[in-house]
Design a protein around this motif. Structure first.
Motif, PDB file in Angstrom:
ATOM      1  N   GLY A 120       0.842  -1.196   0.000  1.00 54.10           N
ATOM      2  CA  GLY A 120       0.000   0.000   0.000  1.00 54.10           C
ATOM      3  C   GLY A 120       0.876   1.244   0.000  1.00 54.10           C
ATOM      4  N   GLN A 121       0.206   2.396  -0.100  1.00 62.19           N
ATOM      5  CA  GLN A 121       0.878   3.707  -0.160  1.00 62.19           C
ATOM      6  C   GLN A 121       0.002   4.631   0.677  1.00 62.19           C
ATOM      7  N   TRP A 122       0.441   4.902   1.901  1.00 61.69           N
ATOM      8  CA  TRP A 122      -0.430   5.657   2.815  1.00 61.69           C
ATOM      9  C   TRP A 122       0.118   7.075   2.945  1.00 61.69           C
ATOM     10  N   MET A 123      -0.403   7.966   2.151  1.00 59.45           N
ATOM     11  CA  MET A 123       0.093   9.348   2.152  1.00 59.45           C
ATOM     12  C   MET A 123      -0.951  10.334   2.662  1.00 59.45           C
ATOM     13  N   THR A 124      -2.210   9.986   2.481  1.00 58.71           N
ATOM     14  CA  THR A 124      -3.271  10.972   2.709  1.00 58.71           C
ATOM     15  C   THR A 124      -3.762  10.955   4.149  1.00 58.71           C
ATOM     16  N   GLU A 125      -3.831  12.138   4.739  1.00 60.15           N
ATOM     17  CA  GLU A 125      -4.423  12.252   6.072  1.00 60.15           C
ATOM     18  C   GLU A 125      -5.622  13.190   5.982  1.00 60.15           C
ATOM     19  N   GLY A 184      -5.264  16.726   4.596  1.00 56.90           N
ATOM     20  CA  GLY A 184      -4.867  17.011   3.219  1.00 56.90           C
ATOM     21  C   GLY A 184      -4.196  15.869   2.496  1.00 56.90           C
ATOM     22  N   GLY A 185      -4.717  15.614   1.287  1.00 63.34           N
ATOM     23  CA  GLY A 185      -4.130  14.583   0.434  1.00 63.34           C
ATOM     24  C   GLY A 185      -3.288  15.218  -0.667  1.00 63.34           C
ATOM     25  N   SER A 186      -3.611  16.458  -1.024  1.00 62.81           N
ATOM     26  CA  SER A 186      -2.787  17.173  -2.013  1.00 62.81           C
ATOM     27  C   SER A 186      -1.606  17.799  -1.288  1.00 62.81           C
ATOM     28  N   ASP A 187      -1.934  18.544  -0.252  1.00 60.25           N
ATOM     29  CA  ASP A 187      -0.888  19.234   0.514  1.00 60.25           C
ATOM     30  C   ASP A 187      -0.378  18.308   1.632  1.00 60.25           C
ATOM     31  N   TRP A 243      -6.125   8.573   6.352  1.00 62.91           N
ATOM     32  CA  TRP A 243      -7.526   8.819   5.991  1.00 62.91           C
ATOM     33  C   TRP A 243      -7.973   8.016   4.772  1.00 62.91           C
ATOM     34  N   PHE A 244      -7.059   7.755   3.865  1.00 67.50           N
ATOM     35  CA  PHE A 244      -7.343   6.891   2.694  1.00 67.50           C
ATOM     36  C   PHE A 244      -6.194   5.909   2.547  1.00 67.50           C
ATOM     37  N   THR A 245      -6.479   4.631   2.647  1.00 68.63           N
ATOM     38  CA  THR A 245      -5.450   3.628   2.346  1.00 68.63           C
ATOM     39  C   THR A 245      -6.102   2.562   1.480  1.00 68.63           C
ATOM     40  N   SER A 246      -5.686   2.494   0.245  1.00 67.79           N
ATOM     41  CA  SER A 246      -6.307   1.504  -0.654  1.00 67.79           C
ATOM     42  C   SER A 246      -5.552   0.189  -0.608  1.00 67.79           C
ATOM     43  N   ALA A 247      -6.279  -0.859  -0.989  1.00 66.42           N
ATOM     44  CA  ALA A 247      -5.717  -2.214  -0.929  1.00 66.42           C
ATOM     45  C   ALA A 247      -5.132  -2.444   0.455  1.00 66.42           C
ATOM     46  N   GLY A 307      -2.990  12.386  -7.231  1.00 67.62           N
ATOM     47  CA  GLY A 307      -2.860  13.788  -7.602  1.00 67.62           C
ATOM     48  C   GLY A 307      -3.996  14.230  -8.498  1.00 67.62           C
ATOM     49  N   THR A 308      -4.734  15.250  -8.049  1.00 65.31           N
ATOM     50  CA  THR A 308      -5.860  15.757  -8.854  1.00 65.31           C
ATOM     51  C   THR A 308      -5.305  16.530 -10.063  1.00 65.31           C
ATOM     52  N   THR A 309      -6.212  16.908 -10.939  1.00 69.33           N
ATOM     53  CA  THR A 309      -5.810  17.615 -12.168  1.00 69.33           C
ATOM     54  C   THR A 309      -5.036  18.899 -11.846  1.00 69.33           C
TER      55      THR A 309
HETATM   56  P1  FAD Z   1      -7.859  18.198  -1.375  1.00 69.92           P
HETATM   57  O1  FAD Z   1      -6.391  18.278  -1.320  1.00 69.92           O
HETATM   58  O2  FAD Z   1      -8.646  18.740  -0.255  1.00 69.92           O
HETATM   59  O3  FAD Z   1      -8.361  18.873  -2.729  1.00 69.92           O
HETATM   60  C1  FAD Z   1      -9.698  19.349  -2.950  1.00 69.92           C
HETATM   61  C2  FAD Z   1      -9.726  20.117  -4.268  1.00 69.92           C
HETATM   62  O4  FAD Z   1      -8.881  21.244  -4.162  1.00 69.92           O
HETATM   63  C3  FAD Z   1      -9.214  19.324  -5.466  1.00 69.92           C
HETATM   64  O5  FAD Z   1     -10.037  19.580  -6.566  1.00 69.92           O
HETATM   65  C4  FAD Z   1      -7.825  19.872  -5.716  1.00 69.92           C
HETATM   66  O6  FAD Z   1      -7.461  19.829  -7.076  1.00 69.92           O
HETATM   67  C5  FAD Z   1      -7.993  21.323  -5.267  1.00 69.92           C
HETATM   68  N1  FAD Z   1      -6.728  21.913  -4.830  1.00 69.92           N
HETATM   69  C6  FAD Z   1      -6.008  21.590  -3.729  1.00 69.92           C
HETATM   70  N2  FAD Z   1      -4.902  22.347  -3.664  1.00 69.92           N
HETATM   71  C7  FAD Z   1      -4.911  23.165  -4.740  1.00 69.92           C
HETATM   72  C8  FAD Z   1      -4.028  24.169  -5.243  1.00 69.92           C
HETATM   73  N3  FAD Z   1      -2.880  24.475  -4.627  1.00 69.92           N
HETATM   74  N4  FAD Z   1      -4.361  24.813  -6.386  1.00 69.92           N
HETATM   75  C9  FAD Z   1      -5.491  24.491  -7.050  1.00 69.92           C
HETATM   76  N5  FAD Z   1      -6.354  23.549  -6.628  1.00 69.92           N
HETATM   77  C10 FAD Z   1      -6.070  22.874  -5.493  1.00 69.92           C
HETATM   78  N6  FAD Z   1      -4.442   8.258  -0.637  1.00 69.92           N
HETATM   79  C11 FAD Z   1      -3.412   7.535  -0.176  1.00 69.92           C
HETATM   80  O7  FAD Z   1      -2.470   8.091   0.361  1.00 69.92           O
HETATM   81  N7  FAD Z   1      -3.375   6.195  -0.308  1.00 69.92           N
HETATM   82  C12 FAD Z   1      -4.369   5.533  -0.905  1.00 69.92           C
HETATM   83  O8  FAD Z   1      -4.284   4.316  -1.026  1.00 69.92           O
HETATM   84  C13 FAD Z   1      -5.495   6.258  -1.389  1.00 69.92           C
HETATM   85  N8  FAD Z   1      -6.539   5.616  -1.954  1.00 69.92           N
HETATM   86  C14 FAD Z   1      -7.603   6.343  -2.393  1.00 69.92           C
HETATM   87  C15 FAD Z   1      -8.697   5.678  -2.919  1.00 69.92           C
HETATM   88  C16 FAD Z   1      -9.790   6.385  -3.362  1.00 69.92           C
HETATM   89  C17 FAD Z   1     -10.950   5.654  -3.923  1.00 69.92           C
HETATM   90  C18 FAD Z   1      -9.800   7.797  -3.275  1.00 69.92           C
HETATM   91  C19 FAD Z   1     -10.983   8.590  -3.769  1.00 69.92           C
HETATM   92  C20 FAD Z   1      -8.729   8.457  -2.739  1.00 69.92           C
HETATM   93  C21 FAD Z   1      -7.629   7.742  -2.280  1.00 69.92           C
HETATM   94  N9  FAD Z   1      -6.527   8.378  -1.719  1.00 69.92           N
HETATM   95  C22 FAD Z   1      -5.484   7.655  -1.248  1.00 69.92           C
HETATM   96  C23 FAD Z   1      -6.557   9.806  -1.473  1.00 69.92           C
HETATM   97  C24 FAD Z   1      -6.252  10.657  -2.683  1.00 69.92           C
HETATM   98  O9  FAD Z   1      -4.907  10.550  -3.052  1.00 69.92           O
HETATM   99  C25 FAD Z   1      -6.622  12.096  -2.303  1.00 69.92           C
HETATM  100  O10 FAD Z   1      -8.015  12.134  -2.116  1.00 69.92           O
HETATM  101  C26 FAD Z   1      -6.196  13.079  -3.347  1.00 69.92           C
HETATM  102  O11 FAD Z   1      -4.797  13.151  -3.450  1.00 69.92           O
HETATM  103  C27 FAD Z   1      -6.777  14.490  -3.070  1.00 69.92           C
HETATM  104  O12 FAD Z   1      -6.564  14.877  -1.745  1.00 69.92           O
HETATM  105  P2  FAD Z   1      -7.773  15.420  -0.852  1.00 69.92           P
HETATM  106  O13 FAD Z   1      -8.843  14.400  -0.874  1.00 69.92           O
HETATM  107  O14 FAD Z   1      -7.242  15.800   0.459  1.00 69.92           O
HETATM  108  O15 FAD Z   1      -8.308  16.684  -1.625  1.00 69.92           O
END
Ligand code: FAD
Ligand code: UCC
Length: 543
Positions: A141-146, A149-152, A176-180, A401-403
């Motif tokens: 697994g890859q546990w990065m998200t809390e 914040g998952g982006s930050d 907060w998110f850990t897949s597999a 990583g989102t778009t």
């Molecule tokens: P946020 O960071 O809160 O983002 C919300 C919105 O804000 C997004 O649209 C984003 O693009 C936008 N945004 C944020 N910062 C900026 C910026 N600086 N400029 C412009 N826009 C911005 N994570 C793990 O670590 N391990 C896993 O195994 C895992 N499995 C997952 C499985 C599923 C089904 C899902 C849905 C998620 C999983 N994730 C996992 C988490 C996933 O990686 C995060 O949800 C994702 O990286 C986004 O983080 P967040 O949810 O905190 O969104």
């Protein structure tokens, strides 16, 4: 290359038949029997057991037998091994019941360990992650998200690592998110607790840790599984919230180098994301193409309605374009892994990884949605299995990583290289276009791409003067522009081969008819100016 192709193509045919005859129904079974979490056993003991179906377990064995991770590390075909592995994963992904997700992370962790020179302590883990023996094979697994914040990740991570006397650490925090989550091992980030009880904040405070999820008796490594996520899609995949309550872990990066070290993994998992996205698009088109030969409307088969065929043709052009982008990633990664990559190839790999991930993710959602409509009302019915593709495709734009985050990563790669990745982009694109210039039927399209490149170059110079901040608002359009231009370049290169077909040529021509350059130096509306940002703000929040 041709020798390798001759060697692997019969294996790919065999594998494709196995996916069709054996795996596809298992994938469906995974969708129909999602994982569940059992918190307590019959005697009231807390067990936090994730119960998965037999088909899911079979996927793990199958993945090992077929070397779906191993192939990339054995390097039997030198730099072509990655393309070969990607081709297999491409066939597997839409039938895999999302087992392609743990494989992506397993591949990513193998890559991190390899980047560290396979330290002695991790030799066994590395051997298992890259094993072909189902009895030995481990997933990760890859546990990065809390929660914060998952982006930050740099600011969102609250997990702390308490140093232990034996040199290992105990981890405390909530993931907060850990897949597999049924995987054998995981990589995760945490902040090391100093002797005075303080931690360093921000990204520089993060280190990377390796841990085993369970011990030899199957007991969790001081981890509580709070709950499984109730998700729109990827329901086949156990995704959990985990509380690390002293989980024993090994630090595998230098202190404070957690993000930079796990970035090796992000490259791999982002490429896997693109494999899934493009493979789902291809699967949807195959099914929609089959349907038109069977379904009648207005007295004839759907295939005989030119407007419907045009719809499919547009999906086809998009899918062929992104397929070449994906394979280009495989080619570059293969070169890098066998130390054959030029500096220019390395720059292209760095720049294109976020571009291809974000673009394929978005295109998958669009093409798959169109694909559902091709089936009319049946496209909306659960028991066709079509809806699974649509639900699962939506995640390709979010995880890894989102778009927007990946668009910003494109800017990071430019800034970090002092602009060299962009120089590599322009010179690679130009060199590939030269090849296509000899073919008269491609010439107008080559010129279109060249004009787009010119416009992009002018824009880049102008925005470069404004620095990274100034570029931010254009980041998404900028990334799309790179994807569209480079997709066009690859399609033209492909169409210029002596053996190219007429449809290879139409595909390149049609791709190049779309708006290739979405950024413009002479943009009169000043879409990326501070004034535009404040108008955006007013539009969104101004009532
Ligand atoms: P946020 O960071 O809160 O983002 C919300 C919105 O804000 C997004 O649209 C984003 O693009 C936008 N945004 C944020 N910062 C900026 C910026 N600086 N400029 C412009 N826009 C911005 N994570 C793990 O670590 N391990 C896993 O195994 C895992 N499995 C997952 C499985 C599923 C089904 C899902 C849905 C998620 C999983 N994730 C996992 C988490 C996933 O990686 C995060 O949800 C994702 O990286 C986004 O983080 P967040 O949810 O905190 O969104
Ligand atoms: O979602 C998840 C997945 C589950 C399932 C996977 C299945 C896959 C496919 C399945 C197919 C069916 S796991 C969670 C994924 N999470 C993310 O992707 C995080 C998204 N956020 C980002 O990417 C951000 O940009 C961060 C976290 C990387 C930003 O962090 P920082 O610390 O603010 O960034 P910095 O400070 O700019 O970078 C720190 C270091 C720098 O190196 P040094 O210190 O040497 O200068 C950067 O250059 O990290 C380096 N770095 C990178 N290097 C950062 N990003 C990269 C990169 N992409 N490549 C190389």
């Amino acid at each position: 290359m041709f020798k390798v192709f001759a060697e692997v193509s019969s294996d790919l045919e065999r594998f494709g038949a196995r996916v069709k005859n054996e795996i596809d129904s298992l994938g469906r079974e995974c969708e129909l029997n999602p994982p569940r979490l059992q918190h307590f056993d019959a005697w009231g003991r807390r067990v936090d057991q994730i119960i998965t179906c037999t088909a899911w377990k079979r996927m793990k064995e199958f993945s090992a037998e077929e070397g779906l991770v191993a192939e990339a590390y054995e390097r039997r075909y030198s730099n072509w091994s990655r393309i070969y592995q990607i081709a297999k994963l491409f066939l597997f992904a839409p039938s895999s019941g999302l087992f392609s997700c743990p494989l992506a992370m397993t591949d990513g962790v193998a890559k991190v360990i390899e980047s560290l020179g396979v330290p002695k302590l991790l030799e066994d883990v590395y051997a298992r992650l890259t094993s072909r023996d189902p009895g030995q094979f481990w997933t990760s697994g890859q546990w990065m998200t809390e929660r914060r914040g998952g982006s930050d990740v740099g600011n969102g991570t609250e997990t702390v690592a308490q140093p232990l006397l034996d040199g290992t650490y105990s981890l405390h925090g909530l993931k907060w998110f850990t897949s597999a989550t049924d995987s054998d091992v995981a990589l995760t980030l945490a902040r090391i607790l100093a002797a005075d009880g303080q931690v360093e904040q921000g990204s520089k405070g993060l280190s990377l840790f390796y841990l085993k999820v369970r011990d030899a008796e199957g007991k969790l490594n001081k981890i509580e599984i709070h709950r499984l996520k109730d998700k729109l899609g990827t329901r086949q995949l156990p995704t959990a919230e985990l509380f690390l309550d002293g989980a024993k872990a090994l630090r595998i990066s230098a202190e404070g180098r957690g993000v930079a070290t796990i970035a090796h993994m992000l490259t791999i998992t982002r490429i896997h994301n693109a494999i899934g996205a493009v493979a789902f698009m291809r699967r949807m088109i195959h099914m929609a193409r089959d349907y038109v030969t069977k379904r009648e409307a207005f007295g004839k088969l759907l295939k005989d309605h030119p407007l419907h065929t045009q719809t499919l043709a547009r999906m086809e052009v998009q899918t062929r374009g992104v397929f070449l982008l994906l394979m280009e990633m495989g080619r570059l990664l293969g070169l890098e892994e066998t130390e054959k990559a030029t500096v220019q190839d390395q720059h292209m790999l760095r720049l294109l990884t976020p571009v291809v991930k974000l673009y394929t993710g978005k295109q998958a959602v669009a093409v798959i949605s169109e694909g559902l409509e091709c089936f009319g009302g049946q496209g909306f019915m659960e028991d066709t299995g079509l809806t699974t593709l649509a639900r699962d495709a939506q995640v390709f734009t979010i995880w890894e990583g989102t778009t927007n985050i990946l668009s910003l990563d494109v800017l990071r790669s430019i800034a970090k290289s002092g602009g060299k990745v962009l120089d590599a982009f322009f010179s690679t694109a130009q060199a590939k276009l030269e090849v296509a210039l000899g073919a008269p039927e491609l010439e107008p399209s080559v010129q279109t791409v060249q004009k787009a490149l010119h416009k992009l170059r002018l824009f880049t110079r102008e925005m470069g003067l404004k620095g990274e901040e100034g570029m931010q608002l254009s980041a998404r359009d900028f990334a799309y522009t790179l994807a569209r231009i480079y997709g066009g370049v690859l399609l033209l290169e492909h169409a210029a081969r002596p053996s190219a077909s007429a449809t290879d040529i139409f595909t390149a021509q049609r791709w190049c008819q779309q708006d290739l350059c979405l950024v413009d130096r002479e943009d009169k509306a000043g879409s990326y100016s501070p004034a535009a940002a404040s108008l955006d703000h007013a539009l969104v929040f101004g009532g």
